[in-house]
Design a protein around this motif. Structure first.
Motif, PDB file in Angstrom:
ATOM      1  N   ASP A 117      -7.475   7.862   2.436  1.00 33.27           N
ATOM      2  CA  ASP A 117      -8.346   8.679   3.283  1.00 33.27           C
ATOM      3  C   ASP A 117      -7.756   8.829   4.680  1.00 33.27           C
ATOM      4  O   ASP A 117      -7.195   7.887   5.244  1.00 33.27           O
ATOM      5  CB  ASP A 117      -9.737   8.052   3.395  1.00 33.27           C
ATOM      6  N   ASP A 152      -6.228   2.748   1.726  1.00 33.65           N
ATOM      7  CA  ASP A 152      -6.839   3.836   0.961  1.00 33.65           C
ATOM      8  C   ASP A 152      -6.076   5.115   1.279  1.00 33.65           C
ATOM      9  O   ASP A 152      -5.198   5.139   2.139  1.00 33.65           O
ATOM     10  CB  ASP A 152      -8.333   3.979   1.274  1.00 33.65           C
ATOM     11  N   CYS A 161       0.843  -1.197   0.000  1.00 33.79           N
ATOM     12  CA  CYS A 161       0.000   0.000   0.000  1.00 33.79           C
ATOM     13  C   CYS A 161       0.878   1.247   0.000  1.00 33.79           C
ATOM     14  O   CYS A 161       1.890   1.301   0.700  1.00 33.79           O
ATOM     15  CB  CYS A 161      -0.924  -0.005   1.218  1.00 33.79           C
ATOM     16  N   GLN A 164      -7.741  13.501   1.555  1.00 34.62           N
ATOM     17  CA  GLN A 164      -7.154  12.445   0.764  1.00 34.62           C
ATOM     18  C   GLN A 164      -5.654  12.702   0.688  1.00 34.62           C
ATOM     19  O   GLN A 164      -5.223  13.799   0.336  1.00 34.62           O
ATOM     20  CB  GLN A 164      -7.773  12.389  -0.643  1.00 34.62           C
ATOM     21  N   THR A 168      -7.626  -0.412   6.350  1.00 35.19           N
ATOM     22  CA  THR A 168      -7.911  -0.504   4.916  1.00 35.19           C
ATOM     23  C   THR A 168      -6.891   0.304   4.125  1.00 35.19           C
ATOM     24  O   THR A 168      -6.525   1.406   4.512  1.00 35.19           O
ATOM     25  CB  THR A 168      -9.322   0.035   4.621  1.00 35.19           C
TER      26      THR A 168
END
Length: 274
Positions: A259, A257, A230, A273, A255
């Motif tokens: 965010d 992402d 990631c 973001q 997770t």
């Protein structure tokens, strides 16, 4: 008299409405552009330290250092090892055009790291230098040390990274990143040839001071979790101070992402973001 009564009712109603109005707190003088730049500095430090520590652990595990690229590095990287039996150095040459790493980051230039003595020692001080180095078109200069422990109290490899980078963005903005980061390799150190299962817990503190005088300081409150598959930290919290503006960054629940949530001392909440 009737008009006076109606006027009083109107005034009372307006006052009542004002009392009941929801006051939405703001984020004050928070600068999202400079916060984003500070987060990019995190990615740079993480990438550099991942490359060095994984290479060092791989060589010590195999006890056989060669100039053949490690399997987790793309073909666009040339790895050169030199030694006089006591002083050892490893140079990674990413070339002058974008060399894309497995996680998508594009690098040019070189990373050189050196150490003295037996690679199998339990502790080791590694010195590293960036040479004509760019990360996603961002110029990075710096040289510092990593204090590496082969097995900490949890039985995991651990590195204390001292960071002192000068970063120049394509816009011309310049930032000085300094700090001390402790990085524990909690998963994947037993499968060195496979980077996709590597997980790190990151603690410590740092600051990014821009050439306009603004400074973002950060102190990790809950360990940041970094999974090499990631681009972003998947969990953890940081307390930030931006020119006296205090807020906390929450990087999520695991997770992958981009965010994150920023909560300011006055109660304002900003979804961002990365």
């Amino acid at each position: 008299m009737k008009n006076i009564v109606l006027s009083l009712i109107t005034v009372i109603t307006l006052i009542s409405c004002e009392d009941n109005k929801t006051i939405i707190p703001t984020a004050g003088n928070y600068n999202p552009q400079e916060f984003s730049k500070s987060e990019e500095a995190n990615k740079i430090a993480e990438e550099v330290n991942s490359i060095i520590t994984k290479d060092y652990e791989e060589d010590s595990a195999n006890k056989n250092i060669t100039n053949i690229n490690q399997p987790y590095l793309p073909d666009c990287v040339t790895r050169t090892y030199t030694s006089d039996g006591t002083n050892h150095s490893v140079e990674f040459d990413f070339g002058t055009t974008a060399c894309v790493m497995p996680n998508g980051n594009a690098i040019t230039g070189k990373i050189l790291y050196t150490y003295i003595g037996d690679i199998l020692a339990d502790t080791k001080t590694i010195t590293y230098t960036l040479i004509d180095f760019t990360f996603n078109n961002i110029e990075v200069e710096g040289s510092d040390i990593i204090d590496h422990i082969r097995s900490n109290t949890n039985g995991n490899p651990q590195s204390t990274i001292h960071v002192d980078f000068t970063i120049t963005w394509p816009s011309g903005l310049v930032g000085e990143r300094t700090g001390t980061i402790l990085r524990e390799w909690i998963e994947g150190s037993d499968t060195l040839l496979d980077w996709t299962d590597d997980v790190f817990l990151v603690s410590g503190n740092w600051s990014t001071t821009f050439d306009n005088g603004n400074t973002y300081s950060a102190n990790i409150i809950t360990n940041l979790r970094r999974e090499l598959t990631c681009w972003y930290f998947v969990s953890g919290t940081i307390d930030f101070n931006y020119n006296g503006l205090i807020f906390t960054g929450d990087y999520g629940n695991g997770t992958c992402d981009n965010d994150a949530t920023l909560t300011f001392s006055n109660g304002a909440i900003v979804e961002i973001q990365l």
